[in-house]
Design an enzyme around this catalytic site. Structure first.
Site, PDB file in Angstrom:
ATOM      1  N   GLU A   1       0.787  -1.228   0.000  1.00  0.00           N
ATOM      2  CA  GLU A   1       0.000   0.000   0.000  1.00  0.00           C
ATOM      3  C   GLU A   1       0.818   1.277   0.000  1.00  0.00           C
ATOM      4  O   GLU A   1       0.292   2.354  -0.226  1.00  0.00           O
ATOM      5  CB  GLU A   1      -1.040   0.009   1.128  1.00  0.00           C
ATOM      6  N   ASN A   2       2.129   1.163   0.227  1.00  0.00           N
ATOM      7  CA  ASN A   2       2.957   2.359   0.106  1.00  0.00           C
ATOM      8  C   ASN A   2       3.210   2.755  -1.355  1.00  0.00           C
ATOM      9  O   ASN A   2       3.848   3.779  -1.595  1.00  0.00           O
ATOM     10  CB  ASN A   2       4.293   2.186   0.855  1.00  0.00           C
TER      11      ASN A   2
END
Lengths: 221, 238, 238, 221
Positions: free
Chosen positions: A47-48
Site C-alpha cells: 500500500e505504500n
C-alpha cells in the site's frame, strides 16, 4: 492440536487464484506469500505504492528506495509498477484488489473486525487496515482461535474498537475455517476443522454463533 | 523566477514561524525529506502541526522534531515504533489525530485539488466516523472526510529540472506527489537537479507548477528494516 | 490470465449488449480508441450510453457511432463541431448531459476510486448546480457531484506490457488513465505490446490492475486542426 | 475608434507577470500569447493535459499525439510536462494557475460571466470554462464592448446562462479596461480607455454600473 501459524498461512494461500491482485497484511499474513502454489501468478500490492512486490532482495541489491508497507527492503519483478499513495488507495478503495488477508484481534459473527487498538494500551494507528477492509473485494482474517488470556477471538460482538463493520468474508484460525455472510444476519459457518481439533474444542472456545457445515473433502489440511 | 536554492536552510528562509502546519512526505523512512527536517530542527521552530503518514523513528526523520519537542499536533495514520513520540502522546504533550492511510492520502489530494470534502466508506462504523456526516449512496453508507492543507510541504524526489518538474524513484513516491499540491509553499529536496529538457516530459510525476523551491540535498537514507535473502537460498517472498 | 487479445473484436467479445454504458478516452481526436470504436460500430450494438469528453467528428471517432444512430445518451463537456450529433440532439433523438470538463474528469476518477461523491466550486450559480446539494465550507459554496462508472472503458495508450501496464505519449493521456479505473472491464488498445520488464516501472502511467484486455491496434490518428508555422517565419505561439 | 482584437490581446498580455502559470482560452485569448514580452517566462497550461505549451510546430514536426485544448497541433518546450485530465483540473480547481484569460458574451458588474450558451441556439457544452473561472486565482475576460446587435455586453445582470457567478476580476473590451470587485457589491471601475474612445462612448454602450477611475499614466495603449 491445532494449526500452527505456518499451517494457517498455508491454508490461507488456498484462497488465492491465478491472476489475483492481493494485499497481504503485516505479520502472519505476509507468510501466505510463501505458500503461493508453484506456477500461479499472484500480483502483490504494497500500500505504500507498488504492485508486483517481489521477494526480499539479495544483500548486495538492497535499495533503501524500495521498501514495502512493513518498511522491509524488497525487490521488484518484471511486471512491477510504482505509484503514489493516492493512487495506491484508489486501487484499495475502488475495489480493484481481489483479496486481502489481514491479522485480527476479534472478528464478530457478522464480519466486524477489530485489529488496531486495545483501550488502555497505546494505539499506534490504523495504517491502511480500515481502507483495506472497506475497499477490497474479499477480506480474509488469519489469527489464533483464542487470545493469550484463553478467551475466544470469534465473538458475537467485538469488545475492541472496530477496524471495519461487516467487512470480513472468512476467518482462518488455528482451529478451522469460518465463512461469514457479512450482509446477512445468520451465524458463521464452520467449513473446515484444523487437524486434531474437535467440534467440542470449537464449541468450548467460540463465542460467536456458528453452524457446522463441514465440507467433507476439505476436512483437515 | 529561480526555484533553485542552495540548501534546506535557504529554501526555508522567511517561511517558518511557530505554530505553522507542515506536510512531510515519506513512508517510514523511505522517501523522506531528510534535509528539510534537519533544517526545521536547526531553526528551532515550535508548536508545529505535522501532517505525515508516519513520524520517523527515535532520532531520525520526523523523530528528530518530536525528540526536540517541536511538535504540537500530528495528523497521521501510524505512529510507528517511535518511543519518544509514544511517551509524549501518553503524557498529553503531543496531540494525535489518527486518520486511515488511504483517507489521509485522499484528504491531502483533495486539499490540492480544490475539493473541500469527499465521501468514503473507509472507517464507517469505527471511531473514525464519530462526529462525521454520514450519507447513503446506492444503499451503502459513507462518511464525509475533509480536505487537508498545509503552510509548507517538504517533500523528497529523485530528480528535478530547473522548472521544478519532479521524478520519484521506486517506492519513495508515496505521499510526496500529493503533498506537493496541497501547501501554500512546496519545497522539494532532490538528489540531482538537471537542466530543463533532460527529463522526458512523459516521465514527470509532479509538474513544476506545484513546486516553489528546490534544492539538492544529501541523503543518509537510513533503512528501517533491512531484510534480504541469501543468494544460495531458495527464494522467499517478502 | 492472458490479457492480450488479437484485435478489437476479440477483445470486445462477450462484453457488449444494447443499452450498456461505455467510457471512451480521448480529447477531440487525440488519444482516442479508434479500433474499439470501429468494432462497436461493426457489432451494431444499440442504445449506447457514452461517457466521453467530446464525441468525435462527423465520420470519425465516436462520430461513427452517432452517425449510425447507436448512441442514446451522452455525458460530455463539449459536443464539438459534429453536425450529425447536433442534428440528433436538436431532434431529441439523442440525450446529452453536459458536465464541466474538470468535473467530468473528477467524476470518472471518483468512480474508479470508491468515492461516490465530492464537492466542487465548479458550476455554482449555473445550470450545472440545479438540483444538486449545496454546502458551505469555510464560507464558500460548493455543490455535490456524483461519481461516474461504466460497463466498459475503451482507452488508447502508446505502449503496454503483457501485464497491462500502460504508458501514454504526450497529450494522448487526457481522460484515458481515469477511465481505465472506472469501468467493470477496461480494454486498452495500444501501438505496441512489449514483454514485461521492458517498461521502467517508474514510467508506468496506468498500472495493469486497471486493465483487463489489451490489443495492438492500427491507428489513423486523424488531425482535427492541422496548425503549423513556417521554418522561415518568426515564431508564433499557439 | 476602439481597440482592435489584436490590441485587446496586446492589452491583456500586460496582465502577465514573470513566472506566471496561465491558461488562455480558445479564440481571441489565444492571441495573447503573441504579446508576451520578450524574455518573460510565462508557462502556458493546456487543459487537455500539458504545462509549457509551445508554439505551432514546423510542418515536418506535426505530431497528432500533441494537440492543445483547441485541438490544434502544437509543440513542446524544454520544461513541458504531460499529465491526465484529472491532474490537469486539479491544477485548475486547486487554484494553482495564476491567471486565465477567457472570451465572454456577457459580464455582470459583480463578475458573473456568460460565455457558453445562448438559449434557442444549440449549446455545444461548457468544456473547461466553468472549471477555469471557479478555480483560477485571477480571471480576465477579453471581448468586444458591444455585441453584434449593438447591445452592451457589460451588464447589471447577465441574461444568458452563466458560466460562473462572481468569478471575473477584470474585463478588457474594445473600449477599455474594467476592474471588478467580485466579492463586493460596488460598481465596476473603468481604469483605462481605449484609444479614441470617450467616456461618452462608454456611457452609451454600457449597461453595468461603473465608476470612472482612470489611471492617468495608463490612458490609451
Amino acid at each position: 492440536m491445532a494449526w500452527t501459524r505456518e499451517q494457517i498461512a498455508a491454508r490461507a494461500a488456498k484462497e488465492l487464484r491465478e491472476g489475483f491482485y492481493a494485499n497481504l497484511g503485516i505479520g502472519l499474513p505476509t507468510h501466505v506469500a510463501n505458500y503461493i502454489p508453484e506456477g500461479m501468478k499472484v500480483i502483490l500490492h504494497s500500500e505504500n505504492g507498488m504492485l508486483g512486490m517481489g521477494p526480499f532482495p539479495y544483500e548486495d541489491e538492497i535499495d533503501p528506495d524500495l521498501t514495502n508497507a512493513g518498511k522491509q527492503t524488497i525487490s521488484e519483478l518484471p511486471y512491477s509498477s510504482y505509484f503514489s499513495s493516492a493512487e495506491s488507495f484508489n486501487i484499495v478503495r475502488g475495489g480493484h484488489l481481489d483479496l486481502t488477508i489481514l491479522g485480527g484481534m476479534e472478528v464478530s459473527q457478522h464480519g466486524d473486525l477489530a485489529n488496531w487498538m486495545v483501550p488502555g494500551k497505546m494505539a499506534k494507528g490504523m495504517g491502511g487496515a480500515m481502507d483495506l477492509v472497506a475497499g477490497v473485494k474479499r477480506c480474509v482474517v488469519v489469527m489464533e482461535h483464542i487470545n493469550k488470556d484463553g478467551e475466544p477471538k470469534l465473538v458475537k460482538k467485538c469488545s475492541l474498537p472496530l477496524t471495519g463493520m461487516r467487512v470480513i468474508d472468512m476467518v482462518i484460525t488455528s482451529h478451522g475455517v469460518f465463512e461469514i455472510d457479512k450482509h446477512g444476519n445468520g451465524p458463521m459457518r464452520l467449513i473446515e476443522l484444523a487437524k486434531g481439533v474437535t467440534l467440542e474444542d470449537i464449541r468450548a472456545h467460540t463465542d460467536a454463533d456458528y453452524i457446522v457445515a463441514l465440507k467433507e473433502e476439505k476436512v483437515a489440511a | 523566477m529561480n526555484k533553485v536554492y542552495k540548501d534546506a536552510l535557504s529554501a526555508l528562509e522567511g517561511l517558518t514561524k511557530d505554530g505553522i502546519t507542515i506536510m512531510s512526505g515519506g513512508f517510514g523512512l523511505c522517501g523522506i525529506p531528510e534535509n528539510s527536517i534537519a533544517a526545521l530542527n536547526k531553526l528551532g521552530v515550535q508548536n508545529l502541526n505535522i501532517i505525515a503518514n508516519t513520524c520517523g523513528v527515535d532520532g531520525f526523520g520526523l523523530g528528530i522534531l518530536v525528540d526536540a519537542k517541536q511538535v504540537k499536533h500530528v495528523t497521521t495514520s501510524y505512529m510507528g515504533e517511535n518511543k519518544e513520540f509514544g511517551r509524549q502522546y501518553l503524557a498529553g504533550e503531543i496531540e494525535v489525530e489518527f486518520t486511515p492511510q488511504g483517507t489521509l492520502a485522499e484528504r491531502i489530494r483533495a486539499g490540492g485539488a480544490g475539493i473541500p470534502a469527499f465521501y468514503t466508506k473507509t472507517g464507517v462504523g469505527t471511531v473514525v466516523a464519530e462526529g462525521k456526516e454520514h450519507k447513503i449512496f446506492n444503499g451503502e453508507t459513507y462518511i464525509l472526510e475533509r480536505a487537508l492543507r498545509a503552510d509548507i510541504a517538504i517533500i523528497k524526489a529523485w530528480k528535478a529540472d530547473e522548472e521544478g518538474n519532479l521524478v520519484y524513484r521506486k517506492t519513495t513516491q508515496n505521499f510526496n506527489p500529493q503533498m506537493a499540491t496541497a501547501a501554500t509553499i512546496t519545497i522539494a529536496e532532490v538528489e540531482e537537479i538537471v537542466p530543463c529538457g533532460e527529463i522526458d516530459p512523459d516521465h514527470i510525476h509532479t509538474p513544476g507548477i506545484y513546486v516553489d523551491r528546490i534544492f539538492k540535498g544529501s541523503f543518509e537514507k537510513r533503512i528501517e528494516k533491512r531484510t534480504f535473502r541469501k543468494r544460495e537460498a531458495i527464494t522467499e517472498i517478502a
